[in-house]
Write a protein that holds these residues in place. Structure first.
Motif, PDB file in Angstrom:
ATOM      1  N   THR A  82       0.988  -1.172   0.069  1.00 39.24           N
ATOM      2  CA  THR A  82       0.016  -0.085   0.058  1.00 39.24           C
ATOM      3  C   THR A  82       0.886   1.170  -0.057  1.00 39.24           C
ATOM      4  N   PRO A  83       0.453   2.391  -0.329  1.00 32.70           N
ATOM      5  CA  PRO A  83       1.125   3.707  -0.442  1.00 32.70           C
ATOM      6  C   PRO A  83       1.578   4.051   1.128  1.00 32.70           C
ATOM      7  N   GLU A  84       0.805   3.619   2.131  1.00 28.26           N
ATOM      8  CA  GLU A  84       1.438   3.645   3.681  1.00 28.26           C
ATOM      9  C   GLU A  84       2.532   2.908   3.912  1.00 28.26           C
ATOM     10  N   ILE A  85       2.644   1.829   3.283  1.00 24.54           N
ATOM     11  CA  ILE A  85       3.876   0.878   3.511  1.00 24.54           C
ATOM     12  C   ILE A  85       4.960   1.431   2.699  1.00 24.54           C
ATOM     13  N   LEU A  86       4.707   1.795   1.759  1.00 26.39           N
ATOM     14  CA  LEU A  86       5.926   2.410   0.917  1.00 26.39           C
ATOM     15  C   LEU A  86       6.555   3.931   1.294  1.00 26.39           C
ATOM     16  N   GLU A  87       5.394   4.547   2.063  1.00 25.20           N
ATOM     17  CA  GLU A  87       5.948   5.770   2.760  1.00 25.20           C
ATOM     18  C   GLU A  87       6.621   5.200   3.953  1.00 25.20           C
ATOM     19  N   GLY A  88       6.404   4.288   4.616  1.00 26.83           N
ATOM     20  CA  GLY A  88       7.364   4.016   5.747  1.00 26.83           C
ATOM     21  C   GLY A  88       8.874   3.583   5.269  1.00 26.83           C
ATOM     22  N   LEU A  89       8.710   2.800   3.847  1.00 25.96           N
ATOM     23  CA  LEU A  89      10.244   2.777   3.623  1.00 25.96           C
ATOM     24  C   LEU A  89      11.059   3.909   3.321  1.00 25.96           C
ATOM     25  N   VAL A  90      10.306   5.054   2.713  1.00 24.26           N
ATOM     26  CA  VAL A  90      11.228   6.225   2.564  1.00 24.26           C
ATOM     27  C   VAL A  90      11.337   6.913   3.583  1.00 24.26           C
ATOM     28  N   LYS A  91      10.556   7.080   4.693  1.00 23.81           N
ATOM     29  CA  LYS A  91      10.434   8.075   5.740  1.00 23.81           C
ATOM     30  C   LYS A  91      10.125   7.528   6.962  1.00 23.81           C
ATOM     31  N   ASN A  92      10.895   7.675   7.924  1.00 20.57           N
ATOM     32  CA  ASN A  92      10.505   7.223   9.471  1.00 20.57           C
ATOM     33  C   ASN A  92       9.423   7.811  10.004  1.00 20.57           C
ATOM     34  N   PRO A  93       8.930   7.368  10.916  1.00 23.73           N
ATOM     35  CA  PRO A  93       7.510   7.797  11.442  1.00 23.73           C
ATOM     36  C   PRO A  93       7.719   9.348  11.683  1.00 23.73           C
ATOM     37  N   ASP A  94       8.854   9.978  12.287  1.00 27.09           N
ATOM     38  CA  ASP A  94       9.022  11.329  12.553  1.00 27.09           C
ATOM     39  C   ASP A  94       9.142  12.160  11.517  1.00 27.09           C
ATOM     40  N   GLY A  95       9.179  11.590  10.236  1.00 24.34           N
ATOM     41  CA  GLY A  95       9.222  12.608   8.933  1.00 24.34           C
ATOM     42  C   GLY A  95      10.668  12.318   8.220  1.00 24.34           C
ATOM     43  N   THR A  96      11.569  12.050   8.965  1.00 17.38           N
ATOM     44  CA  THR A  96      13.034  12.102   8.515  1.00 17.38           C
ATOM     45  C   THR A  96      13.253  10.927   7.469  1.00 17.38           C
ATOM     46  N   PRO A  97      14.057  11.258   6.734  1.00 21.28           N
ATOM     47  CA  PRO A  97      14.563  10.065   5.780  1.00 21.28           C
ATOM     48  C   PRO A  97      15.002   8.903   6.188  1.00 21.28           C
ATOM     49  N   ASN A  98      14.389   7.648   5.674  1.00 20.49           N
ATOM     50  CA  ASN A  98      14.904   6.413   6.207  1.00 20.49           C
ATOM     51  C   ASN A  98      16.114   6.166   5.519  1.00 20.49           C
ATOM     52  N   LYS A  99      17.404   6.238   6.573  1.00 18.09           N
ATOM     53  CA  LYS A  99      18.553   5.759   5.800  1.00 18.09           C
ATOM     54  C   LYS A  99      18.854   4.355   5.767  1.00 18.09           C
ATOM     55  N   LYS A 100      18.148   3.545   6.026  1.00 21.08           N
ATOM     56  CA  LYS A 100      18.426   1.915   6.117  1.00 21.08           C
ATOM     57  C   LYS A 100      17.658   1.123   4.844  1.00 21.08           C
ATOM     58  N   THR A 101      17.018   1.924   4.034  1.00 17.17           N
ATOM     59  CA  THR A 101      16.465   1.330   2.752  1.00 17.17           C
ATOM     60  C   THR A 101      17.517   1.659   1.973  1.00 17.17           C
ATOM     61  N   PRO A 102      17.562   0.589   0.829  1.00 15.14           N
ATOM     62  CA  PRO A 102      18.807   0.589  -0.167  1.00 15.14           C
ATOM     63  C   PRO A 102      18.172   1.780  -1.197  1.00 15.14           C
ATOM     64  N   VAL A 103      19.254   2.423  -1.874  1.00 14.10           N
ATOM     65  CA  VAL A 103      19.042   3.517  -2.895  1.00 14.10           C
ATOM     66  C   VAL A 103      18.046   2.784  -3.882  1.00 14.10           C
ATOM     67  N   TRP A 104      18.128   1.625  -4.351  1.00 13.99           N
ATOM     68  CA  TRP A 104      17.600   1.213  -5.610  1.00 13.99           C
ATOM     69  C   TRP A 104      16.035   0.998  -5.176  1.00 13.99           C
ATOM     70  N   VAL A 105      15.537   0.600  -3.923  1.00 12.42           N
ATOM     71  CA  VAL A 105      14.376   0.680  -3.414  1.00 12.42           C
ATOM     72  C   VAL A 105      13.881   2.015  -3.327  1.00 12.42           C
ATOM     73  N   LEU A 106      14.512   2.879  -2.690  1.00 14.07           N
ATOM     74  CA  LEU A 106      14.043   4.311  -2.706  1.00 14.07           C
ATOM     75  C   LEU A 106      13.615   4.784  -4.371  1.00 14.07           C
ATOM     76  N   ASN A 107      14.555   4.523  -5.384  1.00 16.79           N
ATOM     77  CA  ASN A 107      14.304   4.779  -6.470  1.00 16.79           C
ATOM     78  C   ASN A 107      12.846   4.210  -7.011  1.00 16.79           C
ATOM     79  N   VAL A 108      12.862   3.101  -6.785  1.00 17.11           N
ATOM     80  CA  VAL A 108      11.515   2.247  -7.350  1.00 17.11           C
ATOM     81  C   VAL A 108      10.250   2.774  -6.828  1.00 17.11           C
ATOM     82  N   VAL A 109      10.415   3.148  -5.264  1.00 18.40           N
ATOM     83  CA  VAL A 109       9.289   3.635  -4.514  1.00 18.40           C
ATOM     84  C   VAL A 109       8.855   4.980  -5.267  1.00 18.40           C
ATOM     85  N   SER A 110       9.887   5.835  -5.359  1.00 17.34           N
ATOM     86  CA  SER A 110       9.820   7.201  -5.929  1.00 17.34           C
ATOM     87  C   SER A 110       9.099   7.115  -7.081  1.00 17.34           C
TER      88      SER A 110
END
Length: 132
Positions: free
Chosen positions: A60-88
């Motif tokens: 869901t878009p909510e799960i994808l948002e959790g991969l990109v951002k932490n609950p506090d709104g800061t970028p999730n630095k543990k997600t691999p770059v290629w996953v961020l690219n696909v989600v974006s």
């Protein structure tokens, strides 16, 4: 103009006149190791890659948002770059009502669909065999 023996134009390589950087170019793994000092190797198999892509396509878009951002709104630095690219790319497609990314991912995971072509072919075959 073809090359002729004794041709003096250009730079001919000899045993004394060699290129500055002979040989093959280093692999991307060696290049990254030289820059970062860390030895790397691919850790994901093709099957693992397909499983991650399937997960992203079924999320869901909510799960994808959790991969990109932490609950506090800061970028999730543990997600691999290629996953961020696909989600974006998926988020951009959702925003603009496109299906480019999903189509590409379906083709990558499941293969492109085959199209059957029907036609009538009339051919005349002759056999001119020669006795050797």
């Amino acid at each position: 103009m073809a090359f002729e023996k004794g041709h003096k134009f250009g730079n001919r390589f000899t045993s004394e006149n060699q290129p500055k950087n002979p040989g093959r170019k280093p692999s991307i793994y060696k290049y990254v190791k030289d820059i970062t000092g860390k030895k790397i190797a691919p850790e994901m198999s093709k099957e693992d890659y397909h499983k991650v892509i399937r997960f992203l396509m079924e999320s869901t878009p909510e799960i994808l948002e959790g991969l990109v951002k932490n609950p506090d709104g800061t970028p999730n630095k543990k997600t691999p770059v290629w996953v961020l690219n696909v989600v974006s790319a998926i988020n951009a497609d959702i925003r603009y009502g496109r299906t480019y990314t999903v189509d590409s991912l379906f083709d990558r995971v499941f293969g492109k669909p085959t199209q059957q072509i029907e036609s009538e072919v009339n051919a005349q075959v002759t056999n001119n065999s020669m006795d050797l």
